[in-house]
Design a protein around this motif. Structure first.
Motif, mmCIF file in Angstrom:
data_model
loop_
_atom_site.group_PDB
_atom_site.id
_atom_site.type_symbol
_atom_site.label_atom_id
_atom_site.label_comp_id
_atom_site.label_asym_id
_atom_site.label_seq_id
_atom_site.Cartn_x
_atom_site.Cartn_y
_atom_site.Cartn_z
ATOM 1 N N ASP A 43 53.790 -23.282 -51.971
ATOM 2 C CA ASP A 43 54.176 -24.495 -52.683
ATOM 3 C C ASP A 43 52.953 -25.403 -52.744
ATOM 4 O OD1 ASP A 43 56.646 -23.466 -53.074
ATOM 5 O OD2 ASP A 43 57.605 -24.563 -51.456
ATOM 6 N N LYS A 44 53.012 -26.582 -52.074
ATOM 7 C CA LYS A 44 51.875 -27.501 -52.126
ATOM 8 C C LYS A 44 51.212 -27.663 -50.769
ATOM 9 C CE LYS A 44 53.716 -30.208 -55.970
ATOM 10 N NZ LYS A 44 54.167 -31.518 -56.435
ATOM 11 N N ALA A 45 51.570 -26.816 -49.811
ATOM 12 C CA ALA A 45 50.993 -26.913 -48.476
ATOM 13 C C ALA A 45 49.957 -25.807 -48.289
ATOM 14 C CB ALA A 45 52.077 -26.807 -47.412
ATOM 15 N N THR A 46 48.780 -26.175 -47.801
ATOM 16 C CA THR A 46 47.716 -25.210 -47.558
ATOM 17 C C THR A 46 47.656 -24.872 -46.078
ATOM 18 O OG1 THR A 46 46.434 -26.070 -49.419
ATOM 19 C CG2 THR A 46 45.250 -24.764 -47.784
ATOM 20 N N VAL A 47 47.569 -23.585 -45.771
ATOM 21 C CA VAL A 47 47.540 -23.105 -44.390
ATOM 22 C C VAL A 47 46.256 -22.330 -44.165
ATOM 23 C CG1 VAL A 47 48.705 -21.687 -42.664
ATOM 24 C CG2 VAL A 47 50.058 -22.942 -44.356
ATOM 25 N N GLU A 48 45.527 -22.663 -43.098
ATOM 26 C CA GLU A 48 44.319 -21.928 -42.737
ATOM 27 C C GLU A 48 44.678 -20.792 -41.785
ATOM 28 O OE1 GLU A 48 41.765 -24.980 -41.162
ATOM 29 O OE2 GLU A 48 40.716 -25.172 -43.086
ATOM 30 N N ILE A 49 44.065 -19.649 -41.982
ATOM 31 C CA ILE A 49 44.356 -18.464 -41.174
ATOM 32 C C ILE A 49 43.149 -18.150 -40.298
ATOM 33 C CG2 ILE A 49 44.888 -16.006 -41.223
ATOM 34 C CD1 ILE A 49 46.310 -16.445 -43.838
ATOM 35 N N GLU A 192 29.574 -21.855 -65.805
ATOM 36 C CA GLU A 192 30.340 -21.515 -64.611
ATOM 37 C C GLU A 192 31.787 -21.232 -65.005
ATOM 38 O OE1 GLU A 192 31.008 -23.152 -60.048
ATOM 39 O OE2 GLU A 192 30.539 -24.575 -61.648
ATOM 40 N N GLU A 193 32.275 -20.078 -64.624
ATOM 41 C CA GLU A 193 33.659 -19.713 -64.882
ATOM 42 C C GLU A 193 34.440 -19.803 -63.588
ATOM 43 O OE1 GLU A 193 33.671 -15.851 -66.540
ATOM 44 O OE2 GLU A 193 32.587 -16.424 -68.368
ATOM 45 N N MET A 194 35.556 -20.530 -63.620
ATOM 46 C CA MET A 194 36.351 -20.731 -62.417
ATOM 47 C C MET A 194 37.809 -20.411 -62.709
ATOM 48 S SD MET A 194 34.681 -24.299 -61.020
ATOM 49 C CE MET A 194 35.572 -24.187 -59.469
ATOM 50 N N LYS A 195 38.363 -19.530 -61.918
ATOM 51 C CA LYS A 195 39.774 -19.185 -62.075
ATOM 52 C C LYS A 195 40.630 -20.335 -61.587
ATOM 53 C CE LYS A 195 43.138 -15.567 -60.957
ATOM 54 N NZ LYS A 195 43.354 -14.280 -60.259
ATOM 55 N N LEU A 196 41.668 -20.664 -62.345
ATOM 56 C CA LEU A 196 42.586 -21.733 -61.970
ATOM 57 C C LEU A 196 43.457 -21.235 -60.823
ATOM 58 C CD1 LEU A 196 42.976 -24.587 -63.115
ATOM 59 C CD2 LEU A 196 44.941 -23.725 -64.385
ATOM 60 N N THR A 197 43.264 -21.810 -59.645
ATOM 61 C CA THR A 197 43.975 -21.323 -58.459
ATOM 62 C C THR A 197 44.558 -22.487 -57.680
ATOM 63 O OG1 THR A 197 41.987 -21.402 -57.080
ATOM 64 C CG2 THR A 197 42.427 -19.337 -58.244
ATOM 65 N N ARG A 202 49.091 -24.978 -59.839
ATOM 66 C CA ARG A 202 50.461 -25.469 -59.765
ATOM 67 C C ARG A 202 50.622 -26.763 -60.562
ATOM 68 N NH1 ARG A 202 53.105 -22.715 -55.530
ATOM 69 N NH2 ARG A 202 51.648 -21.376 -54.402
ATOM 70 N N ILE A 203 49.610 -27.631 -60.516
ATOM 71 C CA ILE A 203 49.652 -28.849 -61.316
ATOM 72 C C ILE A 203 49.710 -28.497 -62.800
ATOM 73 C CG2 ILE A 203 48.321 -30.876 -62.018
ATOM 74 C CD1 ILE A 203 47.233 -30.983 -59.148
ATOM 75 N N ALA A 288 52.755 -40.688 -56.873
ATOM 76 C CA ALA A 288 51.682 -39.802 -57.325
ATOM 77 C C ALA A 288 50.396 -40.163 -56.586
ATOM 78 C CB ALA A 288 51.490 -39.937 -58.833
ATOM 79 N N THR A 289 49.812 -39.170 -55.892
ATOM 80 C CA THR A 289 48.676 -39.418 -55.002
ATOM 81 C C THR A 289 47.549 -38.447 -55.313
ATOM 82 O OG1 THR A 289 50.207 -40.131 -53.260
ATOM 83 C CG2 THR A 289 47.958 -39.562 -52.585
ATOM 84 N N GLN A 290 46.363 -38.986 -55.541
ATOM 85 C CA GLN A 290 45.201 -38.138 -55.784
ATOM 86 C C GLN A 290 44.631 -37.671 -54.457
ATOM 87 O OE1 GLN A 290 44.401 -37.308 -58.893
ATOM 88 N NE2 GLN A 290 42.891 -35.834 -58.139
ATOM 89 N N THR A 291 44.431 -36.368 -54.324
ATOM 90 C CA THR A 291 43.864 -35.793 -53.107
ATOM 91 C C THR A 291 42.591 -35.038 -53.473
ATOM 92 O OG1 THR A 291 44.933 -33.609 -53.210
ATOM 93 C CG2 THR A 291 46.258 -35.452 -52.350
ATOM 94 N N PRO A 292 41.789 -34.632 -52.487
ATOM 95 C CA PRO A 292 40.585 -33.860 -52.803
ATOM 96 C C PRO A 292 40.868 -32.579 -53.578
ATOM 97 C CG PRO A 292 40.489 -34.664 -50.552
ATOM 98 C CD PRO A 292 41.863 -34.978 -51.061
ATOM 99 N N ASN A 293 42.068 -32.027 -53.443
ATOM 100 C CA ASN A 293 42.396 -30.775 -54.121
ATOM 101 C C ASN A 293 43.177 -30.975 -55.411
ATOM 102 O OD1 ASN A 293 41.209 -29.134 -52.111
ATOM 103 N ND2 ASN A 293 43.003 -29.409 -50.818
ATOM 104 N N GLY A 294 43.583 -32.207 -55.709
ATOM 105 C CA GLY A 294 44.342 -32.449 -56.931
ATOM 106 C C GLY A 294 45.515 -33.393 -56.678
ATOM 107 N N LEU A 295 46.321 -33.572 -57.708
ATOM 108 C CA LEU A 295 47.420 -34.529 -57.658
ATOM 109 C C LEU A 295 48.627 -33.955 -56.926
ATOM 110 C CD1 LEU A 295 48.426 -37.325 -58.780
ATOM 111 C CD2 LEU A 295 49.412 -36.024 -60.675
#
Length: 421
Positions: A43-49, A192-197, A202-203, A288-295
């Motif tokens: 979803d919108k939560a990032t988890v480090e492994i 520079e080509e960047m895949k939307l990830t 999600r946005i 609505a909150t802007q974060t380093p990774n997006g809205l």
């Protein structure tokens, strides 16, 4: 030498899969115990492994942007002889070339890469002048971009050849000591080509959904917030040490709460597939909150039961959690109406996109001091526009105007916000 498979972890709450948003290692890289090897998003939560073992990366089971099922193989590590199966609690690879198929994986996992790099295997991003993108965290990349530093020129000392903040500090220090001559402008041809990830993808999906399925009507009204700003300054001057500084948002939240009590059709969601409108007595306000990774849109639950100070405290807490990537899934969903504000960058007018499946969003533009005619002379007043969008299938233009005018009245006469009934 033993090999072990790290599988996609089960993060709970019914999540069946996660998207790989960043690899911190590549095949051949050494890893140590507790070193972060990947970041995945649910979803919108990032988890480090982290890696539970020490060894060398032999195989990666996905590309950035790929979705991997829970318990499916994520990477294989060739263990150092000192590592132990009992210590790490993970399963050994069934053979030296590829990890075992995951029992719970709903889809087959990719085959391990051949010894030589594949010509058809995409690389993300691709820079025409170099085949390898420097390894660095998003925070380091943003800092380098702000400073105008090409990361390809920075020596990396971090794990697996990653560029750290210390590496940037040393690069900047060397640059400030060196005597430079004005550079001759040159033509730039790199692409520079960047895949939307990750969150950005999600946005994009949510914006496409909202724009394609919701016929928006946007209503803009100016509001004289001079008295409100005076009241806000007075309340901030007398606030307690444990109370946050009030912005205009808590006042707007309280104004929305009173207004939707009179116009419940605005505090609603619309399931356009089922054709069902759901109106809520509770007011769950998305911010609505802007974060380093997006809205992202953290949600102040049951705002109707909160004081103006408590609203401010919760907004600050949720914004910090969203920006730090620690917000829980339930804190990022369930809103019934949303506020969008760009603060000092708010511009004069905006056309906010409704947060599907809601039916309304209120946009806050910047406050400016302008001369206003009072009938006999021009006087300086603090003015702010509200740019609000509504789902025209549910909210008629007349009702949208009445809603905004009521909010305007409450903000221009802020004492009314505190009067019950």
């Amino acid at each position: 030498m033993s090999e072990f498979t790290i599988k996609m972890p089960d993060v709970g709450e019914g999540v069946a899969e996660a998207e790989v948003v960043e690899w911190h290692v590549k095949p051949g890289d050494p890893v140590r115990e507790d070193m972060i090897v990947a970041a995945v998003m649910t979803d919108k939560a990032t988890v480090e492994i982290p890696s539970p073992v020490t060894g060398t990366v032999k195989w990666l089971g996905a590309e950035v942007g790929d979705t991997v099922a829970v318990k499916a193989p994520l990477l294989v590590i060739a263990l150092d002889t000192a590592s132990s199966t009992e210590e790490v609690g993970i399963e050994p690879a069934s053979h030296p070339e590829a990890p075992p198929a995951a029992e719970a994986a709903p889809a087959p996992t990719p085959e391990p890469p051949p010894a030589a790099p594949s010509e058809s295997k995409p690389r993300k991003p691709v820079v025409t002048e170099t085949p390898v993108r420097p390894l660095a965290s998003p925070a380091v990349r943003r800092r380098a971009q702000d400073a105008g530093i090409d990361l390809r020129q920075v020596a990396a000392t971090g794990p697996a050849g990653r560029i750290t903040h210390d590496d940037l500090d040393q690069f900047i220090a060397r640059g400030s000591e060196a005597k430079t001559t004005p550079a001759v402008p040159s033509r730039k041809t790199a692409t520079e080509e960047m895949k939307l990830t990750g969150l950005r993808r999600r946005i994009a999906e949510r914006m496409r959904l909202a724009a394609s399925r919701i016929p928006h009507i946007t209503y803009v009204e100016e509001v004289d917030v001079t008295d409100l700003e005076d009241l806000r300054a007075t309340m901030n001057a007398g606030r307690k040490p444990d109370q946050p500084k009030l912005t205009i948002l808590p006042f707007l939240m309280r104004a929305l709460i009173k207004t939707v009590g009179e116009q419940p059709a605005v505090n609603a969601t619309f399931d356009d597939d089922a054709g069902i409108i759901t109106r809520y007595s509770a007011v769950h306000i998305g911010i609505a909150t802007q974060t380093p990774n997006g809205l992202t849109v953290p949600v102040v639950k049951h705002a109707e039961a909160r004081s103006i100070w408590n609203c401010a405290t919760e907004v600050q807490r949720l914004a910090d959690a969203a920006r730090n990537g620690t917000a829980a899934r339930e804190e990022l969903s369930g809103s019934t109406i949303t506020i969008s504000s760009l603060g000092a960058l708010g511009g004069i007018v905006s056309t906010p996109i409704i947060n599907h499946p809601e039916v309304a969003i209120v946009g806050v533009n910047k406050i400016v001091t302008r001369p206003v005619w009072d009938g006999s002379q021009f006087i300086p007043r603090k003015m702010m526009n509200l740019s609000s969008s509504f789902d025209h299938r549910i909210i008629d233009g007349w009702d949208a105007a009445i809603f905004v005018q009521r909010v305007k009245t409450l903000l221009e006469k802020p004492a009314l916000i505190f009067i019950e009934g």
